[in-house]
Design an enzyme around this catalytic site. Structure first.
Site, PDB file in Angstrom:
ATOM      1  N   ASP A 330       5.035  44.824  39.578  1.00 40.60           N
ATOM      2  CA  ASP A 330       5.769  44.782  38.300  1.00 40.60           C
ATOM      3  C   ASP A 330       5.669  46.099  37.523  1.00 40.60           C
ATOM      4  O   ASP A 330       5.416  46.100  36.312  1.00 40.60           O
ATOM      5  CB  ASP A 330       5.266  43.627  37.424  1.00 40.60           C
ATOM      6  CG  ASP A 330       5.675  42.268  37.957  1.00 40.60           C
ATOM      7  OD1 ASP A 330       6.237  42.213  39.062  1.00 40.60           O
ATOM      8  OD2 ASP A 330       5.444  41.268  37.266  1.00 40.60           O
ATOM      9  N   ASP A 351       7.858  43.326  43.535  1.00 40.93           N
ATOM     10  CA  ASP A 351       8.790  43.129  42.408  1.00 40.93           C
ATOM     11  C   ASP A 351       8.693  44.284  41.412  1.00 40.93           C
ATOM     12  O   ASP A 351       8.677  44.067  40.192  1.00 40.93           O
ATOM     13  CB  ASP A 351       8.484  41.811  41.682  1.00 40.93           C
ATOM     14  CG  ASP A 351       8.446  40.617  42.616  1.00 40.93           C
ATOM     15  OD1 ASP A 351       9.085  40.677  43.682  1.00 40.93           O
ATOM     16  OD2 ASP A 351       7.782  39.620  42.278  1.00 40.93           O
TER      17      ASP A 351
END
Length: 511
Positions: A330, A351
């Protein structure tokens, strides 16, 4: 007895009169209009319990009424959210609750903006700000889920505001290829003096930050706190490592550094350390019109501490030029609103470009690092409603392995993305994909979740990882066959970038 009967009769008459004043809009009208929305039941309930009872004559009138309705409910929800603080049992619940208070505040602000007669608001602006409001509420709920504290406070938070926001998005719906009228290269809120300032490659600084004391301030926070006025405020941050966690709420702030790897802002907050993903960001750009140039944003929490954000942007019309974003899971949180990244580097594992903004990364280098597991996913786009005008677009960029991943390429799979939310939308266009990309290209989030409703696309990518012959066969995946299809996702169309990206930042409007 007669007096008592008279009292009863008067009481009944009073009740009828009161009921008529709060009976709301005509039920037949309400049913007809609300049937056109994705959530007719809350629409009907709140309109029929509204103090107004005039006929709804047009779609534009229905939109205004729906906006006012969702604003009223959002204000009530925000007030209710404040009362839940004492119910938090520990620091993790308190952390998620504190995020929600901020996010409800931003939601009310964005809905207000769409209705403010003093704010220029096109249909595209309204769709962007309503999309952001809905994203804020999704983020509030996500904080409780990721910290594993869902059983006390979360059930007390109503979904009515989210449902009503979905309705306004459906009513206001902007055609996907909608392009607003061209301006002169800047948005309307930039004054002539600011336009000249932004056209300069060496803008005049309002404040200088230097660790050695040679500037006006020694910390970036001090300089941001000193920012004043409504115009562009330029802060020059000299070379050095600045260990700060910043939330930049002021509008039109520009941070100008000495270049990638020279001016570094670093922090180490993480979900593993007890904060939410939302609040883990080293730098959070919240105020609209934020610009950063020549800066490295870094989170040093490490791969073992789960989600740890280097930069989060919810700043509308924000620009990042010649910057780098470094973390693991992230890394770059493109949270909401319209964002543009040019000539930037992004490093991460899982991600690591994620969120629900309308975000375009152009001429960027994307470096996959060595993950804790055997899997990397570059993107996780968070579009939760089919009418949100959001998505992640990677254009004319390069996806390759970072130095720590190269020795284990044979045992690590790297994918272009996976669907974080039901209507996840991501496009890779004219981008060089190195051999690290798995032939399938894309990865499931959880079984069949979102495989029919997502929109994942590729167009004229190059390199050893670009072949689409072995790609997933999900209903939502497609290889774009023409330039006209792909042009919907360019800076000029998807972001209407020609109307607001400063002329001092180069960009390619089309393919």
């Amino acid at each position: 007895m007669m007096a008592f009967r008279a009292y009863i009769i008067n009481f009944v008459i009073l009740c009828i009169l009161v009921a008529s004043t709060v009976s709301g809009y005509n039920q037949k009208d309400v049913k007809a209009w609300c049937s056109q929305t994705p959530n007719p039941k809350p629409c009907e309930y709140f309109l029929t319990h509204n103090s107004n009872n005039e006929p709804i004559k047009s779609e534009s009138e229905f939109l205004k009424i729906s906006m006012k309705l969702v604003l009223d409910r959002a204000i009530l929800a925000k007030t209710h959210a404040f009362t839940l603080g004492p119910k938090c049992r520990d620091t993790r619940e308190k952390a998620a609750w504190e995020d929600c208070i901020k996010l409800y505040d931003l939601t009310v602000s964005k809905i207000n903006e769409t209705m403010d007669p003093n704010v220029k608001c096109s249909k595209l602006d309204a769709q962007t700000w309503l999309s952001t409001a809905l994203t804020n509420l999704d983020t509030c709920r996500a904080g409780f889920l990721e910290l594993g504290v869902t059983d006390i406070v979360l059930p007390l938070m109503s979904n009515n505001v989210s449902n009503l926001l979905c309705n306004t998005l459906a009513i206001n719906k902007v055609p996907f290829n909608y392009t607003p009228p061209e301006k002169d290269g800047f948005p309307s809120w930039v004054k002539p003096g600011d336009r000249k300032l932004l056209q300069s490659s060496t803008p005049k600084d309002n404040a200088v930050v230097a660790k050695d004391g040679s500037g006006n301030f020694k910390t970036i926070k001090e300089a941001i706190d000193a920012a004043s006025g409504s115009g562009r405020f330029v802060i020059y941050v000299k070379q050095g490592v600045y260990s700060e966690n910043l939330e930049i709420r002021k509008k039109n702030v520009m941070l100008r550094g000495d270049g990638i790897g020279k001016t570094i802002i670093t922090g180490s907050k993480s979900v593993g350390g007890g904060t939410t993903t939302f609040n883990s960001a080293t730098v959070a750009a919240v105020g609209d019109g934020f610009i950063a140039r020549g800066i490295t944003f870094r989170n040093t929490a490490g791969a073992s501490n789960e989600q740890a954000v280097a930069l989060r942007s919810g700043s509308d019309l924000s620009v990042f030029y010649q910057c780098s974003f470094e973390a693991y899971q992230d890394t770059l949180y493109v949270h909401s609103n319209r964002q543009f990244y040019r000539d930037c580097d992004v490093y991460g594992t899982v991600d690591f470009i994620f969120g629900n903004a309308a975000a375009v990364l152009q001429n960027c280098n994307i470096f996959a690092r060595r993950p804790r597991s055997k899997t990397n996913t570059i993107t996780a786009q968070g579009r939760s409603d089919p009418n949100q005008n959001t998505g992640i677009i990677i254009h004319n960029s390069r996806v390759t392995a970072a130095s720590d991943l190269r020795p284990v390429l044979g045992s690590t799979k790297t994918y272009l993305g996976r669907p974080w939310r039901q209507y996840s939308r991501t496009v890779f266009m004219k981008t060089s994909l190195d051999s690290l990309i798995d032939p399938r290209g894309w990865l499931e989030w959880d079984g069949n979740f979102a495989l029919k409703t997502l929109f994942y696309a590729e167009f004229q990518n190059t390199g050893p990882g670009a072949s689409t012959s072995g790609r997933v066969t999900w209903p939502g995946f497609r290889v774009l066959g023409s330039a006209s299809e792909a042009s919907k996702f360019t800076v000029g169309t998807f972001l209407a970038g020609g109307s607001w990206i400063p002329s001092s930042v180069p960009f390619t409007s089309g393919l």
